[in-house]
Design a protein around this motif. Structure first.
Motif, PDB file in Angstrom:
ATOM      1  N   UNK A 156     -15.557   3.113   2.719  1.00 35.01           N
ATOM      2  CA  UNK A 156     -15.225   2.131   1.694  1.00 35.01           C
ATOM      3  C   UNK A 156     -14.523   2.777   0.510  1.00 35.01           C
ATOM      4  N   UNK A 157     -14.893   4.021   0.205  1.00 33.56           N
ATOM      5  CA  UNK A 157     -14.198   4.758  -0.853  1.00 33.56           C
ATOM      6  C   UNK A 157     -12.733   4.967  -0.502  1.00 33.56           C
ATOM      7  N   UNK A 158     -12.485   5.317   0.749  1.00 36.24           N
ATOM      8  CA  UNK A 158     -11.093   5.492   1.205  1.00 36.24           C
ATOM      9  C   UNK A 158     -10.343   4.171   1.158  1.00 36.24           C
ATOM     10  N   UNK A 159     -11.009   3.108   1.589  1.00 36.86           N
ATOM     11  CA  UNK A 159     -10.359   1.798   1.571  1.00 36.86           C
ATOM     12  C   UNK A 159     -10.124   1.294   0.156  1.00 36.86           C
ATOM     13  N   UNK A 160     -11.003   1.667  -0.777  1.00 36.88           N
ATOM     14  CA  UNK A 160     -10.796   1.227  -2.156  1.00 36.88           C
ATOM     15  C   UNK A 160      -9.537   1.867  -2.747  1.00 36.88           C
ATOM     16  N   UNK A 161      -9.260   3.108  -2.346  1.00 40.52           N
ATOM     17  CA  UNK A 161      -8.013   3.719  -2.802  1.00 40.52           C
ATOM     18  C   UNK A 161      -6.809   2.989  -2.218  1.00 40.52           C
ATOM     19  N   UNK A 162      -6.921   2.580  -0.952  1.00 41.58           N
ATOM     20  CA  UNK A 162      -5.847   1.802  -0.332  1.00 41.58           C
ATOM     21  C   UNK A 162      -5.636   0.499  -1.104  1.00 41.58           C
ATOM     22  N   UNK A 163      -6.746  -0.108  -1.533  1.00 45.87           N
ATOM     23  CA  UNK A 163      -6.678  -1.349  -2.291  1.00 45.87           C
ATOM     24  C   UNK A 163      -5.992  -1.138  -3.638  1.00 45.87           C
ATOM     25  N   UNK A 164      -6.313  -0.052  -4.303  1.00 45.48           N
ATOM     26  CA  UNK A 164      -5.666   0.257  -5.580  1.00 45.48           C
ATOM     27  C   UNK A 164      -4.169   0.480  -5.370  1.00 45.48           C
ATOM     28  N   UNK A 165      -3.823   1.169  -4.308  1.00 45.79           N
ATOM     29  CA  UNK A 165      -2.401   1.372  -3.990  1.00 45.79           C
ATOM     30  C   UNK A 165      -1.723   0.033  -3.696  1.00 45.79           C
ATOM     31  N   UNK A 166      -2.404  -0.839  -2.958  1.00 44.62           N
ATOM     32  CA  UNK A 166      -1.851  -2.157  -2.662  1.00 44.62           C
ATOM     33  C   UNK A 166      -1.640  -2.986  -3.916  1.00 44.62           C
ATOM     34  N   UNK A 167      -2.595  -2.956  -4.830  1.00 43.52           N
ATOM     35  CA  UNK A 167      -2.454  -3.687  -6.100  1.00 43.52           C
ATOM     36  C   UNK A 167      -1.289  -3.142  -6.925  1.00 43.52           C
ATOM     37  N   UNK A 168      -1.144  -1.820  -6.925  1.00 44.37           N
ATOM     38  CA  UNK A 168      -0.028  -1.204  -7.651  1.00 44.37           C
ATOM     39  C   UNK A 168       1.305  -1.608  -7.038  1.00 44.37           C
TER      40      UNK A 168
ATOM     41  N   UNK B 105       0.836  -1.205   0.000  1.00 41.49           N
ATOM     42  CA  UNK B 105       0.000   0.000   0.000  1.00 41.49           C
ATOM     43  C   UNK B 105       0.871   1.256   0.000  1.00 41.49           C
ATOM     44  N   UNK B 106       1.927   1.252   0.804  1.00 43.90           N
ATOM     45  CA  UNK B 106       2.809   2.430   0.854  1.00 43.90           C
ATOM     46  C   UNK B 106       3.545   2.636  -0.467  1.00 43.90           C
ATOM     47  N   UNK B 107       3.955   1.542  -1.113  1.00 40.58           N
ATOM     48  CA  UNK B 107       4.629   1.656  -2.413  1.00 40.58           C
ATOM     49  C   UNK B 107       3.684   2.235  -3.451  1.00 40.58           C
ATOM     50  N   UNK B 108       2.465   1.721  -3.503  1.00 37.34           N
ATOM     51  CA  UNK B 108       1.474   2.258  -4.432  1.00 37.34           C
ATOM     52  C   UNK B 108       1.148   3.710  -4.132  1.00 37.34           C
ATOM     53  N   UNK B 109       1.048   4.034  -2.853  1.00 32.53           N
ATOM     54  CA  UNK B 109       0.797   5.413  -2.455  1.00 32.53           C
ATOM     55  C   UNK B 109       1.921   6.344  -2.865  1.00 32.53           C
ATOM     56  N   UNK B 110       3.142   5.859  -2.766  1.00 31.72           N
ATOM     57  CA  UNK B 110       4.293   6.647  -3.202  1.00 31.72           C
ATOM     58  C   UNK B 110       4.203   6.922  -4.704  1.00 31.72           C
ATOM     59  N   UNK B 111       3.815   5.910  -5.473  1.00 28.39           N
ATOM     60  CA  UNK B 111       3.682   6.068  -6.927  1.00 28.39           C
ATOM     61  C   UNK B 111       2.604   7.103  -7.248  1.00 28.39           C
ATOM     62  N   UNK B 112       1.475   7.050  -6.523  1.00 19.66           N
ATOM     63  CA  UNK B 112       0.379   7.987  -6.765  1.00 19.66           C
ATOM     64  C   UNK B 112       0.574   9.316  -6.043  1.00 19.66           C
ATOM     65  N   UNK B 113       1.589   9.408  -5.191  1.00 20.75           N
ATOM     66  CA  UNK B 113       1.830  10.634  -4.436  1.00 20.75           C
ATOM     67  C   UNK B 113       0.748  10.911  -3.415  1.00 20.75           C
ATOM     68  N   UNK B 114       0.281   9.859  -2.771  1.00 19.46           N
ATOM     69  CA  UNK B 114      -0.830  10.002  -1.824  1.00 19.46           C
ATOM     70  C   UNK B 114      -0.383   9.656  -0.415  1.00 19.46           C
ATOM     71  N   UNK B 115      -1.051  10.271   0.551  1.00 21.74           N
ATOM     72  CA  UNK B 115      -0.846   9.919   1.949  1.00 21.74           C
ATOM     73  C   UNK B 115      -1.975   8.991   2.354  1.00 21.74           C
TER      74      UNK B 115
END
Length: 157
Positions: free
Chosen positions: A112-124, A80-90
């Motif tokens: 759930x919307x917030x968690x879905x972003x976490x999921x997208x970051x995790x997949x990335x 999740x942190x790696x994906x967040x780094x790629x998207x530039x998100x906290x």
């Protein structure tokens, strides 16, 4: 002692099932990659479909998926942190207390919307970390299995 040897041979035969080193290495590699997929509850179905489609060893894939499950839990936050780094998100929902608080303060859909972003970051993060590492792992494993299986055939002959 004879019982243990027979049991070991039966277990090895179940895992090999007449597979080539390439098929066995592919079974192990695909199993580890899919088992680390950061969405819980679907890996067994995906592994079964892949094993049936490509004639891979389903028993070893399922066993490895259960062995790798604790590793998935350890890697979920780094994905999740790696994906967040790629998207530039906290990320604000990276622990259970934050998730509970979000459910209390926000609507279910907002959380759930917030968690879905976490999921997208995790997949990335998973795609960027696991998939590239799996390719050299497959070739190394294939090389090792070829050596071991060839040596065993020479000894048995």
């Amino acid at each position: 002692m004879n019982f243990l040897k027979k049991t070991y041979e039966k277990l090895v035969n179940v895992f090999k099932q007449g597979l080539t080193p390439k098929q066995l290495a592919l079974s192990i590699s695909v199993s580890i990659v899919i088992s680390l997929f950061p969405i819980f509850g679907i890996t067994t179905v995906i592994l079964t479909l892949i094993a049936l489609r490509f004639k891979l060893n389903l028993p070893i894939m399922i066993i490895l998926s259960y062995v790798v499950e604790p590793v998935k839990l350890l890697l979920l936050i780094p994905f999740i942190k790696t994906g967040g780094y790629i998207f530039g998100a906290k990320h604000s929902l990276l622990d259970l207390a934050s998730i509970k608080e979000s459910f209390k303060e926000n609507s279910i859909l907002e959380t759930l919307g917030s968690l879905s972003f976490e999921l997208i970051c995790g997949l990335t993060g998973w795609a960027l970390m696991v998939i590239p590492l799996s390719i050299p792992f497959y070739f190394l494993l294939k090389f090792i299995l070829t050596l071991v299986m060839t040596k065993k055939e020479i000894i048995q002959a």
